[in-house]
Design an enzyme around this catalytic site. Structure first.
Site, mmCIF file in Angstrom:
data_model
loop_
_atom_site.group_PDB
_atom_site.id
_atom_site.type_symbol
_atom_site.label_atom_id
_atom_site.label_comp_id
_atom_site.label_asym_id
_atom_site.label_seq_id
_atom_site.Cartn_x
_atom_site.Cartn_y
_atom_site.Cartn_z
ATOM 1 N N ASP A 1 -23.716 36.079 45.686
ATOM 2 C CA ASP A 1 -24.509 35.699 46.345
ATOM 3 C C ASP A 1 -26.223 35.639 46.469
ATOM 4 O O ASP A 1 -26.942 36.070 45.588
ATOM 5 C CB ASP A 1 -24.464 35.724 47.747
ATOM 6 N N CYS A 56 0.225 78.987 85.142
ATOM 7 C CA CYS A 56 -1.457 79.278 85.102
ATOM 8 C C CYS A 56 -2.674 78.180 84.857
ATOM 9 O O CYS A 56 -3.414 78.058 85.476
ATOM 10 C CB CYS A 56 -1.454 80.082 83.279
ATOM 11 N N ASP A 109 -21.079 35.828 55.218
ATOM 12 C CA ASP A 109 -19.765 36.052 53.613
ATOM 13 C C ASP A 109 -18.793 36.429 53.955
ATOM 14 O O ASP A 109 -18.102 36.363 53.121
ATOM 15 C CB ASP A 109 -20.180 36.827 52.999
ATOM 16 N N CYS A 146 2.219 81.009 81.190
ATOM 17 C CA CYS A 146 3.348 80.746 81.735
ATOM 18 C C CYS A 146 3.166 79.364 82.586
ATOM 19 O O CYS A 146 1.448 79.112 82.168
ATOM 20 C CB CYS A 146 4.666 80.965 83.074
ATOM 21 N N ASP A 162 -24.197 39.590 51.588
ATOM 22 C CA ASP A 162 -24.607 40.094 52.854
ATOM 23 C C ASP A 162 -23.991 40.936 54.581
ATOM 24 O O ASP A 162 -24.337 41.449 54.886
ATOM 25 C CB ASP A 162 -25.987 39.303 53.409
#
Lengths: 117, 768
Positions: free
Chosen positions: B454, B41, B657, B38, B653
């Site tokens: 790149d 508790c 970029d 219940c 990288d």
């Protein structure tokens, strides 16, 4: 014979209505969150209503050892969560716009929907 | 200070996710509470927990039967407190990934054994019955004795249905209540129909025509047995699809030796806190991410980056969890622990990607959503057709055809086709040091037709060195270098770093500069010891009215050698030309050739001058390049290629970029060892080699091919199987498919899909 045919066609109509046309009852998320139990080939509750534009947390408890139940996916949101057996696990969902967002297992055999309103 | 890895994630009263890491004295723990009946508790349990020393808050979620405890308290004390309050408790998230994996494997094994037991029980009844039907003949009900015998068999079959097939019936009922249908629905309906019809024949034989008094108990038992067997085999095969993640999880050390208050302690890695000092001896794994404080060693990072050569590490260098310390003893400071380590993030990313679907799977998903009800409708239509137009015994034909249609249809094969291949493919890529963000990236990578690279840091090492200093009369090399380095010390550009590094090598002391100004894409200027310094490209010099004519030829010559010449002016007068070169990575040429061999148009982008760019491009075998491209223009170049109907991959990288990576169909971030910028791209290459690009494209092509095979197989199986089961071949062959054959076909169709996906595990990226 015509009786059997009518019964058969009625059965088809029943399949269409039950699986596709019927709008199942939705269970709303309360302040305590919501526990979704994964058991016996399905999610309980499977239709969950959540408020729009508010991030919510759902807790999943997988009681089903079947590997099908291992992952829950929200394909539209690119969210997935592996569910450990017998351990509650939380899935954090972002604030969503109103609409229906389906969730299911990898194979779409376990199915549920998030109804954002 | 809260060092718990779980602390930042938890919001609200619900428990944290299970894959979070906490420890038995962690600051944030969740307990599962048992024996509560219940809501009253809640207060009792919270009070008991709050009484434990060190507990700051205890919040129970009654809906979940979990309680979240914050504060420093041992788990055992918390469990004991709950027990003393009259309930049972067990820790929920206090486990490492490897513990979770062990638990999963145990659960899978237990489920496999259960399925095999169920298989044997079902086949123990089904196989003798089947042999009987083959040897003795038709299983019909004509006499009273036969009725009694078949009643017993019928009850035994019911027992098999309960023992071996209960999960199908319960599952289908559960789905039915939720207005959905799944594989369980089909199995339950198919076997249930066969059994019910047989029982009608046994109990009321007069209700069916004489010729149709046939029982199908053997079909029910064997179908359940075969499908259980299929599920068991599928479970085994599925286990193999996640081997890559298992291997990654296996890289984690279990314990760490930390130095606290001058004392060395061996503790579980979940207990290592941020800023802890950790000692690692030769042959041991690095337990968490960190920065070396003492010692010198070589670390094998191949398990994360795929880079075979060990990396030298000394004070100040970064370490990644899961890598292997080879030679020396190190003391390092923990900088990332728990779920924040690079390894944990990689595992998380791989797992997420494995669960995401590429667009190719969408059609199968759309079909899956309607599949089962459609099959049910086909089964009803098939039965009606047989009843209306079939030969006698029409009712028996109707029952057999409906049952067979329900049993043969396999939504699982369709549903498994894409995710199983993605699981293996993404894992395979991770093994090669290629992290794929999601299914969409995986699919698009297989279609890349043009790849933009790149230059700096991608084709080249990205660590330029000063190669030439040509001075004007009246200036000395060291004097020029000292001034140029003083000026560049404020800049973070790779070329600037090369000049500062070169000055340091010559032990030159740098002057303080004032009024530093960076001119985007052109150079820098500042004042030092009363002199106006200007350093940059030809355009900058011309704009400031400085004559570079005398050095033009030298600059062209240097550029033709793939060096980057820069002009240096002091007080408005040209003082020198300084050339910097960035060495090409040793495997760039081979990797570019590999891409070109696969029909990919390779294009190079660089901010460098045209002559240098041309020299580098020629060296690596690229005929198409764009020089003097400003960072902001990189995205425009991507768009240009897309306008030419190319599917564009962009490799950079991941730092300056970002817009180009985002615009490209697939953005590749090239990593530097384990310090990966995971969030920045669709695909992250953990090692610096461009072979990672070719590997990523090869693995995505292989995965897509595998998905197509699976989808094709699953579609054909269902599209052909369902009509045959319904009896379309009956007019030609005069026989209907046996439901047992349908059961065997269905059980093994999904095993075939998973096994085919597992073939991807044998995939090997080609040359290196």
């Amino acid at each position: 014979m015509w009786l059997i045919n009518i019964a058969g066609l009625a059965l088809i109509a029943l399949i269409v209505w039950w699986f596709w046309l019927y709008k199942p009852q939705e269970v709303a998320l309360n302040e305590q969150g919501l526990l979704v139990v994964v058991e016996n080939g399905g999610y309980t509750p499977a239709n969950i209503q959540v408020p729009a534009n508010t991030p919510v947390n759902l807790t999943f408890l997988r009681k089903d050892a079947s590997p099908c139940s291992e992952v829950v996916l929200w394909p539209g949101l690119d969210i997935s969560q592996t569910l450990p057996l017998n351990k509650p696990i939380q899935v954090a969902l972002p604030a969503l716009k109103a609409g229906d967002y389906a969730f299911h297992c990898q194979m779409q055999m376990y199915r549920g929907a998030l109804h954002v309103k | 200070m809260n060092h718990s890895p779980t602390a930042s994630r938890n919001h609200g009263p619900l428990p944290p996710t299970g894959n979070q890491v906490s420890s038995n004295t962690a600051t944030d723990q969740t307990l599962i509470i048992e024996g509560t009946g219940c809501a009253s508790c809640v207060g009792k349990i919270e009070k008991a927990l709050m009484a434990v020393p060190g507990v700051q808050t205890a919040e129970m979620n009654f809906a979940n039967r979990t309680v979240q405890v914050q504060g420093r308290a041992a788990t055992e004390l918390l469990v004991k407190a709950v027990e003393q309050a009259g309930y049972n408790a067990r820790p929920m998230a206090g486990e490492s990934l490897s513990d979770a994996l062990d638990e999963k494997e145990q659960a899978d094994l237990a489920y496999y054994q259960k399925l095999m037991r169920q298989t044997w029980v079902a086949l123990a009844l089904g196989v003798p019955l089947m042999i009987y039907s083959l040897v003795v003949g038709e299983m019909t009900v004509t006499t009273t004795v036969e009725r009694i015998v078949w009643l017993v068999v019928g009850l035994l079959t019911l027992a098999v249905m309960i023992v071996s097939g209960r999960h199908f019936y319960v599952g289908s009922w559960q789905s039915f209540k939720n207005h959905s249908a799944n594989m369980d629905t089909l199995i339950a309906l198919g076997t249930g129909t066969a059994w019910l019809y047989s029982m009608v024949v046994v109990f009321a034989p007069d209700a069916v025509p004489l010729m149709a008094r046939h029982v199908y108990f053997e079909a029910t038992a064997i179908i359940i047995g075969l499908i259980d067997l299929g599920l068991a085999l599928e479970l085994k095969a599925r286990g193999r699809t996640s081997e890559a993640v298992k291997r990654l999880i296996g890289l984690q050390a279990k314990t760490a030796r930390v130095i606290r208050d001058g004392e060395e302690l061996d503790i579980a890695i979940e207990q290592v806190l941020l800023n802890d000092l950790v000692r690692v001896r030769p042959g041991e794994k690095i337990p968490v991410d960190g920065e070396v404080r003492e010692g010198h060693t070589a670390v094998d990072e191949s398990m994360l980056t795929g880079e075979p050569m060990p990396v030298e590490k000394s004070t100040g260098d970064k370490l990644a969890a899961g890598t292997l310390n080879k030679t020396g003893t190190l003391v390092f400071k923990a900088t990332r622990v728990g779920k924040d380590t690079a390894l944990a993030q990689i595992i998380d990313m791989v797992k997420r990607a494995q669960n995401s679907k590429p667009p190719i799977g969408r059609l199968a998903d759309a079909i899956s959503a309607y599949f089962v009800p459609v099959v049910m409708i086909i089964a009803v239509l098939s039965a009606l057709t047989w009843l209306n137009f079939g030969p006698e015994p029409a009712i028996a034909f109707a029952i057999v055809s409906a049952t067979t249609v329900l049993i043969i249809a396999c939504p699982c094969a369709l549903g498994l086709a894409t995710p199983m291949s993605v699981m293996v493919g993404v894992g395979k890529a991770a093994e090669a040091g290629v992290l794929i963000r999601n299914g969409e990236a995986l699919q698009t990578a297989s279609k890349i037709s043009a790849m933009i690279l790149d230059k700096t840091g991608t084709i080249t090492l990205g660590s330029p060195k000063v190669t030439d200093i040509v001075t004007q009369t009246g200036f000395k090399q060291d004097q020029v270098l000292q001034l140029a380095a003083s000026l560049e010390s404020g800049s973070e550009h790779p070329l600037a770093l090369a000049i500062v590094e070169s000055a340091k090598e010559r032990n030159l002391t740098l002057d303080k500069v004032e009024s530093f100004n960076a001119i985007a894409g052109q150079g820098v200027e500042a004042l030092a010891v009363g002199q106006a310094l200007l350093f940059g490209n030809e355009k900058l010099m011309r704009e400031r009215g400085i004559d570079v004519g005398e050095f033009i030829e030298t600059a062209q010559h240097l550029a033709s050698e793939a060096k980057t010449p820069m002009y240096f002016a002091v007080d408005g007068r040209l003082a020198a030309i300084i050339a910097v070169a960035d060495p090409i990575k040793e495997d760039s040429i081979a990797a570019i050739k590999r891409l070109q061999k696969n029909g990919i148009r390779v294009v190079m982008l660089t901010g460098d001058n045209r002559a240098t760019a041309k020299a580098v491009a020629e060296k690596v075998g690229i005929s198409e390049f764009f020089a003097e491209v400003q960072p902001a223009d990189k995205a425009n170049k991507v768009a240009e290629l897309q306008m030419q109907n190319e599917i564009v991959g962009m490799t950079g990288d991941g730092i300056n970029d970002a817009p180009a990576l985002a615009l490209a169909n697939v953005g590749f971030a090239i990593g530097t060892g384990t310090d990966v910028a995971i969030e920045s791209a669709d695909i992250t290459l953990m090692r610096g080699s461009l072979h990672g690009l070719a590997d990523a494209i090869a693995v995505s092509k292989a995965t897509l091919r595998n998905i197509k095979q699976n989808l094709f197989g699953a579609f054909i199986y269902n599209v052909a199987g369902v009509p045959v089961a319904a009896g379309v071949l009956f007019p030609v062959l005069g026989v209907l498919m046996n439901p047992v054959i349908a059961g065997a076909a269905m059980a093994f169709s999904s095993v075939t899909v998973v096994t085919n996906a597992n073939r991807l595990r044998l995939f090997k990226a080609q040359e290196h």
